[in-house]
Design an enzyme around this catalytic site. Structure first.
Site, PDB file in Angstrom:
ATOM      1  N   HIS A 155     -16.382 -33.197 -15.466  1.00 54.27           N
ATOM      2  CA  HIS A 155     -16.460 -34.489 -14.779  1.00 54.27           C
ATOM      3  C   HIS A 155     -15.127 -34.856 -14.130  1.00 54.27           C
ATOM      4  O   HIS A 155     -14.793 -36.027 -13.967  1.00 54.27           O
ATOM      5  CB  HIS A 155     -16.877 -35.612 -15.747  1.00 54.27           C
ATOM      6  CG  HIS A 155     -18.135 -35.327 -16.495  1.00 54.27           C
ATOM      7  ND1 HIS A 155     -19.383 -35.502 -15.966  1.00 54.27           N
ATOM      8  CD2 HIS A 155     -18.320 -34.854 -17.763  1.00 54.27           C
ATOM      9  CE1 HIS A 155     -20.298 -35.162 -16.859  1.00 54.27           C
ATOM     10  NE2 HIS A 155     -19.686 -34.762 -17.963  1.00 54.27           N
ATOM     11  N   SER A 276       1.486 -30.507  10.447  1.00 56.36           N
ATOM     12  CA  SER A 276       0.965 -31.691  11.114  1.00 56.36           C
ATOM     13  C   SER A 276       1.688 -31.896  12.439  1.00 56.36           C
ATOM     14  O   SER A 276       2.896 -31.646  12.547  1.00 56.36           O
ATOM     15  CB  SER A 276       1.155 -32.930  10.230  1.00 56.36           C
ATOM     16  OG  SER A 276       0.967 -34.120  10.967  1.00 56.36           O
ATOM     17  N   LYS A 282       4.420 -32.252   6.235  1.00 60.61           N
ATOM     18  CA  LYS A 282       3.129 -31.745   5.766  1.00 60.61           C
ATOM     19  C   LYS A 282       3.043 -30.226   5.798  1.00 60.61           C
ATOM     20  O   LYS A 282       3.509 -29.570   6.712  1.00 60.61           O
ATOM     21  CB  LYS A 282       1.991 -32.318   6.611  1.00 60.61           C
ATOM     22  CG  LYS A 282       1.807 -33.820   6.529  1.00 60.61           C
ATOM     23  CD  LYS A 282       1.372 -34.248   5.124  1.00 60.61           C
ATOM     24  CE  LYS A 282      -0.025 -33.773   4.768  1.00 60.61           C
ATOM     25  NZ  LYS A 282      -1.062 -34.340   5.644  1.00 60.61           N
ATOM     26  N   GLU A 289      -9.710 -25.421   3.412  1.00 59.76           N
ATOM     27  CA  GLU A 289     -10.583 -26.499   3.903  1.00 59.76           C
ATOM     28  C   GLU A 289     -11.603 -25.985   4.903  1.00 59.76           C
ATOM     29  O   GLU A 289     -12.761 -26.403   4.901  1.00 59.76           O
ATOM     30  CB  GLU A 289      -9.723 -27.592   4.534  1.00 59.76           C
ATOM     31  CG  GLU A 289      -8.872 -28.348   3.530  1.00 59.76           C
ATOM     32  CD  GLU A 289      -7.895 -29.316   4.196  1.00 59.76           C
ATOM     33  OE1 GLU A 289      -7.250 -30.092   3.457  1.00 59.76           O
ATOM     34  OE2 GLU A 289      -7.771 -29.296   5.434  1.00 59.76           O
TER      35      GLU A 289
END
Length: 462
Positions: A155, A276, A282, A289
């Protein structure tokens, strides 16, 4: 004039030609189409259905066409509709009227089923090879981290201590099942449909077994209508791709989480990350992804195929032309994703100190504390209640279970003794989880060795 245009008085409207031709995507099956045609022509000559000299001329012409295509000398024609008619048209141009004898005893319906099965068999070989490479890498990384203790989650909350090696081996087992699925699918795809004609076989005395042996098929189809009207093998193939992508996506989701500042478990290599355009600090896990995102694309391919086939009457229907783009896309996507996942994962750095630090908090040893009381003779439900009360007490007082004094522990249950502290240390918690399939280093190393043997067996079979 179309090769099938004998009964037509008008040429096909250009918009219909453009709408219904498939050469723009089925061109990639040219090798399979030519190989199948060579086997078919050889059989026709052997059986005396066409002259042996004609068969030899056809086979020679087809071989030359294949060489021309490979050399980039051929431009497929939209007006020829598909790869089958393109190859046949090229053959007639090359060898003349003899080329028209090639299509004796077959239909484009059984021809496309043949080409597609041959094509997907090759795709499955490539995918299985890539999964093996990934599984080998997982075994290597699991072995390197067989003793590194980390939090296990349920969970998305800390649950019990495990090892990183055990966690990685969970994915190894997922991908092994994927290999098995493709092996199974390969067997059901390995059925030769040629000789089924449009739907009702043919009156020619074909030797289907001869063609199947020549093309490396394990068996021939048992029903001519099913042979041309079936796309179960395509659905099963894309289903296998979808499950594989789901496993990759789950893995990528965890890598994205582990790469975050909040977790800090891993560092992505610069070569496998992006930056970025506005935020100079970044370093984004874009590969993981994008794999996660492409999973939905493959699911879409599966849903497309299921929807295409769900209401088709027997036997062949033009709807089935839509099968190829879905299967091609699923295969391409899966191969590209595994091919980039392997170097991405191989270059990841595990932040072992950060992982050890995250063992604090979350009461990962609570179940072991309950087990301790059980071994002292306390009923499990009573032990569960006692430890639950201790956890509540610790939360209120900002303590861990191991921070409690023996006097504090005894207020929850008098069975606690001084050996509790060793019993609930993270190392002890993991070492005691020594059941088969468990996370103790001993069991993880056993699982890794078994995994190596499993891969060796698969490789030897291939």
């Amino acid at each position: 004039m179309k090769l099938w245009g004998g009964r037509f008085e008008k040429n096909t409207n250009e918009i219909v030609d453009s709408f219904q031709n498939s050469i723009k995507f089925d061109y990639r099956m040219y090798k399979q189409d030519i190989k199948g045609s060579i086997a078919h022509a050889g059989m026709l000559g052997y059986k005396g259905i066409i002259g042996q000299k004609d068969a030899e001329t056809i086979i020679k012409g087809l071989a030359e066409i294949l060489a021309d295509i490979e050399a980039g000398k051929v431009e497929f024609k939209q007006e020829a509709e598909d790869i089958h008619m393109n190859i046949e048209s090229l053959l007639i141009e090359k060898i003349g009227q003899v080329g028209k004898k090639l299509h004796t005893g077959r239909s484009r319906n059984d021809q496309v089923a043949l080409d597609f099965r041959m094509y997907l068999k090759e795709e499955m070989d490539e995918i299985i090879y890539l999964i093996k490479e990934l599984c080998s890498l997982l075994l290597k990384k699991a072995e390197e981290n067989a003793e590194l203790i980390m939090p296990g989650y349920t969970h998305m909350q800390k649950a019990q201590p495990i090892t990183l090696g055990h966690h990685l081996m969970a994915y190894f087992h997922m991908f092994c099942r994927d290999m098995n699925r493709f092996h199974d699918c390969y067997g059901r795809t390995d059925v030769m449909p040629l000789g089924s004609g449009a739907l009702a076989g043919t009156t020619y005395d074909l030797d289907r077994e001869m063609v199947a042996k020549e093309l490396g098929f394990g068996s021939i189809s048992g029903n001519s209508m099913d042979a041309v009207g079936d796309r179960d093998f395509v659905i099963e193939f894309i289903s296998g791709c979808s499950i594989l992508m789901m496993h990759l996506s789950r893995f990528c989701e965890e890598l994205v989480l582990w790469n975050s500042h909040e977790f800090g478990y891993i560092e992505m290599d610069d070569s496998m990350s992006t930056g970025s355009s506005i935020m100079p600090q970044k370093k984004n896990p874009d590969v993981a992804e994008l794999i996660r995102g492409k999973t939905g694309r493959v699911y879409g391919d599966l849903m497309a195929m299921l929807t295409i086939m769900k209401a088709l009457p027997l036997a062949y229907n033009k709807d089935m032309q839509e099968d190829k783009e879905a299967a091609f896309d699923a295969a391409d996507t899966v191969k590209n994703c595994i091919a980039v996942f392997i170097p991405m994962f191989d270059t990841i750095t595990f932040n072992k100190e950060k992982i050890k630090e995250k063992l604090k908090g979350g009461f990962l040893n609570a179940t072991d504390a309950a087990d301790y009381l059980v071994y002292k003779g306390v009923a499990f439900r009573d032990a569960h209640e006692a430890i639950g009360g201790m956890v509540n007490y610790c939360i209120k007082n900002k303590k861990a279970l191991e921070d409690l004094s023996l006097e504090e522990l005894k207020t929850f249950n008098p069975s606690f003794e001084s050996d509790i502290y060793e019993y609930i240390s993270m190392e002890s918690c993991v070492l005691r989880r020594n059941t088969a399939g468990g996370p103790s280093p001993k069991r993880v190393l056993e699982a890794i060795e078994e995994g190596k043997r499993h891969l060796d067996i698969i490789i030897s079979k291939d």
